[in-house]
Design an enzyme around this catalytic site. Structure first.
Site, PDB file in Angstrom:
ATOM      1  N   ASP A  35      14.348  46.709   8.936  1.00 23.85           N
ATOM      2  CA  ASP A  35      15.390  45.887   9.556  1.00 23.85           C
ATOM      3  C   ASP A  35      15.413  44.480   8.949  1.00 23.85           C
ATOM      4  O   ASP A  35      14.390  43.971   8.503  1.00 23.85           O
ATOM      5  CB  ASP A  35      15.128  45.814  11.072  1.00 23.85           C
ATOM      6  N   ARG A  39      20.254  39.563   7.902  1.00 24.89           N
ATOM      7  CA  ARG A  39      19.749  38.188   8.069  1.00 24.89           C
ATOM      8  C   ARG A  39      19.207  37.644   6.761  1.00 24.89           C
ATOM      9  O   ARG A  39      19.324  36.458   6.470  1.00 24.89           O
ATOM     10  CB  ARG A  39      18.679  38.161   9.174  1.00 24.89           C
ATOM     11  N   TRP A  40      18.627  38.501   5.946  1.00 24.84           N
ATOM     12  CA  TRP A  40      18.126  38.069   4.634  1.00 24.84           C
ATOM     13  C   TRP A  40      19.294  37.519   3.808  1.00 24.84           C
ATOM     14  O   TRP A  40      19.198  36.441   3.200  1.00 24.84           O
ATOM     15  CB  TRP A  40      17.467  39.255   3.917  1.00 24.84           C
ATOM     16  N   ARG A  48      26.503  40.495   3.279  1.00 27.54           N
ATOM     17  CA  ARG A  48      25.533  41.447   3.836  1.00 27.54           C
ATOM     18  C   ARG A  48      25.194  42.558   2.841  1.00 27.54           C
ATOM     19  O   ARG A  48      24.066  43.028   2.778  1.00 27.54           O
ATOM     20  CB  ARG A  48      26.088  42.093   5.117  1.00 27.54           C
ATOM     21  N   HIS A  52      21.636  44.585   1.717  1.00 24.34           N
ATOM     22  CA  HIS A  52      21.362  46.021   1.671  1.00 24.34           C
ATOM     23  C   HIS A  52      20.908  46.438   0.269  1.00 24.34           C
ATOM     24  O   HIS A  52      20.046  47.293   0.112  1.00 24.34           O
ATOM     25  CB  HIS A  52      22.604  46.811   2.094  1.00 24.34           C
ATOM     26  N   ASN A  83      24.378  53.373  13.929  1.00 19.80           N
ATOM     27  CA  ASN A  83      24.888  52.474  12.887  1.00 19.80           C
ATOM     28  C   ASN A  83      26.354  52.755  12.518  1.00 19.80           C
ATOM     29  O   ASN A  83      26.999  51.945  11.842  1.00 19.80           O
ATOM     30  CB  ASN A  83      24.001  52.507  11.632  1.00 19.80           C
ATOM     31  N   ARG A  86      29.021  50.073  13.203  1.00 19.80           N
ATOM     32  CA  ARG A  86      29.259  48.886  12.367  1.00 19.80           C
ATOM     33  C   ARG A  86      30.654  48.959  11.746  1.00 19.80           C
ATOM     34  O   ARG A  86      31.237  50.027  11.658  1.00 19.80           O
ATOM     35  CB  ARG A  86      28.197  48.819  11.271  1.00 19.80           C
ATOM     36  N   ARG A 209      11.641  46.272  19.305  1.00 16.27           N
ATOM     37  CA  ARG A 209      12.141  47.485  19.958  1.00 16.27           C
ATOM     38  C   ARG A 209      12.133  48.632  18.952  1.00 16.27           C
ATOM     39  O   ARG A 209      11.987  48.409  17.745  1.00 16.27           O
ATOM     40  CB  ARG A 209      13.548  47.278  20.526  1.00 16.27           C
ATOM     41  N   SER A 211      14.683  51.004  18.801  1.00 15.56           N
ATOM     42  CA  SER A 211      16.046  51.351  18.375  1.00 15.56           C
ATOM     43  C   SER A 211      16.226  52.846  18.121  1.00 15.56           C
ATOM     44  O   SER A 211      16.764  53.250  17.079  1.00 15.56           O
ATOM     45  CB  SER A 211      16.452  50.530  17.141  1.00 15.56           C
ATOM     46  N   GLU A 222       0.171  53.694  16.391  1.00 21.21           N
ATOM     47  CA  GLU A 222      -0.066  52.259  16.453  1.00 21.21           C
ATOM     48  C   GLU A 222       1.215  51.564  15.997  1.00 21.21           C
ATOM     49  O   GLU A 222       1.871  52.012  15.054  1.00 21.21           O
ATOM     50  CB  GLU A 222      -1.240  51.879  15.542  1.00 21.21           C
TER      51      GLU A 222
END
Ligand code: IPE
Ligand code: IPE
Ligand code: MG
Length: 255
Positions: A35, A39-40, A48, A52, A83, A86, A209, A211, A222
């Protein structure tokens, strides 16, 4: 490129989480919620789609690294059943990258003995992608070094609905009695059947989360969360996650 230790004959060594020489710390199956591409890109004032694209490069590198480290199975959340919500152009960018990835990386899978597996209802993707995937699945089917399971149009609730439908059918066909359904019956029908139990589930980008990812399979996995955005996730990050895994005390409800 040379990959790590082969599976055969080293099962008991693998089971030892104390083996400091083992870069996996005994983790046989790692899953990643990749994820933070958006934002990157945003941080770099890029579209965007560029996030990706960088995300695919991170996938390519982490598949190599995990193979070299001797991970047996790596499951990557690439496109969720949610997704589709989107905007159309983003979905289409992602599907374009998927096409490119299969085309460009199939040879590397073959050279490195990597078996491709797909989890999720990938048959609902565009027909040309479905046939590219089927071709890649066929060509890599007998590879033994590592399995890379890519989650495409995957949702854990959807997966469990599909399992339930199959079991209901078996009951109505008279093959199984309803009160004799066990964990095994369910595990065997999950998309992940045949993979080792999920040891470590990583999520990047700081979201805390799941998702809708691997809800059944993560019962005793873990969990590892990092603020690092997926395009920046590298071998060092994977090493940190595995080191943290190595320090965990897995009790499975016992003492
Ligand atoms: C993960 O990055 C890639 C996919 C879900 C396909 P995002 O696109 O979700 O990036 P953020 O969460 O918006 O930063
Ligand atoms: C999860 O990321 C799905 C993938 C990484 C493919 P999302 O970005 O879709 O998750 P939410 O919407 O933040 O829960
Ligand atoms: Mg996201």
């Amino acid at each position: 490129m040379k990959l790590g230790r082969s599976k055969s004959g080293s099962e008991d060594q693998r089971d030892s989480a104390d083996n400091a020489a083992d870069p996996t710390y005994g983790a046989r199956h790692i899953a990643i919620i990749m994820d933070g591409n958006g934002r990157w890109a945003k941080r770099k004032h890029l579209p965007r789609a560029m996030g990706h694209k960088k995300g695919v490069e991170a996938v390519r590198q982490i598949v190599r690294d995990a193979g070299e480290m001797g991970v047996e199975a790596l499951t990557l959340y690439a496109f969720s059943s949610e997704n589709w919500n989107r905007p159309e152009d983003e979905v289409s960018d992602l599907m374009g990258l998927l096409r490119q990835y299969i085309q460009s990386d199939l040879n590397e899978f073959l050279e490195n003995g990597v078996r491709l597996k797909v989890i999720g209802n990938y048959q609902a993707l565009a027909p040309d992608i479905v046939s590219m995937i089927d071709d890649a699945l066929r060509k890599t089917a007998s590879n033994k070094k590592m399995t890379v399971a890519v989650a495409l149009n995957y949702g854990a609730q959807d997966e469990l609905v599909r399992v339930t439908q199959k079991l209901a059918q078996s009951v109505s066909d008279g093959d199984i009695k309803a009160d004799q359904i066990t964990n095994e019956h369910i595990s065997q029908r999950l998309d992940t059947s045949g993979l080792p139990p999920l040891d470590l589930l990583i999520r990047t980008s700081g979201e805390l989360r799941l998702s809708n990812f691997l809800l059944w399979q993560s019962a005793y996995s873990e969990l590892y969360f990092t603020d690092t955005l997926w395009p920046d996730f590298d071998r060092k990050e994977l090493e940190n996650a595995l080191k943290s895994f190595g320090e965990r005390d897995r009790r499975y409800g016992g003492r």
